[in-house]
Design an enzyme around this catalytic site. Structure first.
Site, PDB file in Angstrom:
ATOM      1  N   GLY A 187      41.801  31.961  38.088  1.00 50.53           N
ATOM      2  CA  GLY A 187      41.439  32.706  36.889  1.00 50.53           C
ATOM      3  C   GLY A 187      40.230  32.165  36.176  1.00 50.53           C
ATOM      4  O   GLY A 187      39.628  32.849  35.336  1.00 50.53           O
ATOM      5  N   HIS A 222      47.819  53.715  46.068  1.00 47.75           N
ATOM      6  CA  HIS A 222      46.963  52.553  45.833  1.00 47.75           C
ATOM      7  C   HIS A 222      46.576  52.526  44.357  1.00 47.75           C
ATOM      8  O   HIS A 222      46.226  53.557  43.782  1.00 47.75           O
ATOM      9  CB  HIS A 222      45.715  52.659  46.712  1.00 47.75           C
ATOM     10  CG  HIS A 222      44.874  51.427  46.710  1.00 47.75           C
ATOM     11  ND1 HIS A 222      43.968  51.149  45.708  1.00 47.75           N
ATOM     12  CD2 HIS A 222      44.785  50.397  47.590  1.00 47.75           C
ATOM     13  CE1 HIS A 222      43.358  49.999  45.976  1.00 47.75           C
ATOM     14  NE2 HIS A 222      43.837  49.524  47.108  1.00 47.75           N
ATOM     15  N   MET A 273      46.412  37.579  45.090  1.00 53.59           N
ATOM     16  CA  MET A 273      46.088  37.291  46.485  1.00 53.59           C
ATOM     17  C   MET A 273      46.836  38.215  47.432  1.00 53.59           C
ATOM     18  O   MET A 273      47.935  38.693  47.145  1.00 53.59           O
ATOM     19  CB  MET A 273      46.440  35.844  46.820  1.00 53.59           C
ATOM     20  CG  MET A 273      47.930  35.541  46.715  1.00 53.59           C
ATOM     21  SD  MET A 273      48.333  33.866  47.221  1.00 53.59           S
ATOM     22  CE  MET A 273      49.775  34.166  48.250  1.00 53.59           C
TER      23      MET A 273
END
Length: 348
Positions: free
Chosen positions: A311, A119, A178
């Protein structure tokens, strides 16, 4: 309710102390800690210091290599494959991002895959540098646990498989980061930590009925965005970030939270596209900014706020957090205190 803001430097110092106490070299510890704090500065609070407990547990229990040496396994002019040596994921991904930009300057495009990773925080961290360099950035990853069933099925065989894009813009670069699910698992974990419910439509149980208690997340699965379309997109990311790199995908994925002892072989990729290889950077930016302005000027639907571009507002929020510090939810602050106690290090 968030507590008093904490300076980012203090948070980075604390995270670095935690890592070095677990035998991570100081340079690596500081590099990863700074990227975690940067995630919080940018507002990706589900992927910043919130993740420290998971990283600590994996380092402590042997699932993550503290002395990793990410290295290039194979390389062409435009591509490379990096082995993360099962280290903290940010190390391999930062290297992949830098190398992709170098290759894009040489060949117009750079694509760097990662295997043997972990991760690595929000994908946005690994596309924003491309935008600053006058390039388009792309990044995607196989999720660090399977929380999603194939569309119409009930077996957990897919992760949230996030994807991010960035391009130069005005005050804010265009950044879309996303998950391929309606909500990321990190958001659900933060709701559980805060004792808050989740909206209907994020998860369903194996009976197909909605789940709204984040503490019952293991009883069901996340829903893909757009039904079968999100499922298909998650599959594509699995092929590009997992299978192509010789990394885990499908039933090979290790749940990095529940299993803190096994290597995850997480797969990711970072790409950079040099806009100058296709035309004038100034022309691209001017046209993009004109289109962004058109989007923002679109008349909102009744009851909706002003239209935003992905953004928007990130740079201003980051600037404020750099100046004022980062607000931590009391539950997260308490968890950081427990980490300090567990590791025998100075608390914040």
């Amino acid at each position: 309710m968030a507590g008093a803001p904490v300076p980012g430097a203090a948070l980075a110092e604390f995270a670095a102390r935690a890592f070095t106490s677990l035998k991570v070299p100081e340079g690596d510890a500081r590099a990863v800690a700074e990227l975690m704090v940067e995630a919080d500065r940018l507002g990706y609070d589900t992927h910043g210091l919130f993740r420290l407990r998971q990283y600590v547990n994996r380092l402590r229990d042997g699932g993550c290599n503290p002395a990793a040496n990410p290295h290039v396994l194979r390389e062409t002019v435009a591509t490379a494959l990096i082995d993360g040596d099962n280290g903290l994921g940010q190390l391999a991904m930062a290297q992949a991002c830098d190398l992709a930009i170098i290759k894009a300057r040489q060949a117009g495009i750079g694509w760097v895959g990662v295997r043997g990773g972990n991760h690595a925080g929000p994908a946005a961290l690994y596309v924003r540098p491309q935008a600053r360099a006058g390039m388009i950035g792309i990044c995607a990853a196989v999720g660090s646990a399977n929380h999603v069933a194939p569309y119409g099925g009930t077996d957990l065989l897919l992760g949230t498989n996030p994807i991010a894009f960035a391009a130069p813009g005005g005050a804010d670069p265009f950044v879309l980061d996303m998950a391929t699910t309606v909500a990321a698992m990190g958001k659900i974990k933060t709701l559980a930590q805060k004792g808050e419910p989740m909206p209907e439509g994020w998860m369903v149980g194996r009976d197909g009925k909605p789940l709204t208690d984040p503490n019952r997340k293991d009883e069901g699965f996340l829903l893909p965005i757009g039904g079968p379309k999100g499922y298909g997109l998650a599959m594509v990311i699995g092929l590009l970030a997992g299978v192509l790199n010789g990394a885990a995908f499908g039933s090979d994925v290790v749940d990095f939270t529940k299993d803190t002892e096994s290597p995850t072989n997480t797969g990711q990729f970072v790409a950079a596209i040099d806009i100058a290889a296709f035309g004038d950077l100034g022309d691209f930016t001017a046209t993009a900014n004109r289109v962004f302005a058109e989007m923002r000027a679109s008349t909102p639907l009744p009851g909706y706020p002003a239209v935003r571009v992905p953004g928007d507002g990130r740079e201003a929020a980051r600037t404020q957090r750099v100046a004022d510090g980062i607000a931590l939810h009391p539950a997260l602050r308490a968890e950081l205190d427990r980490i300090a106690q567990d590791l025998g290090i100075a608390a914040l």
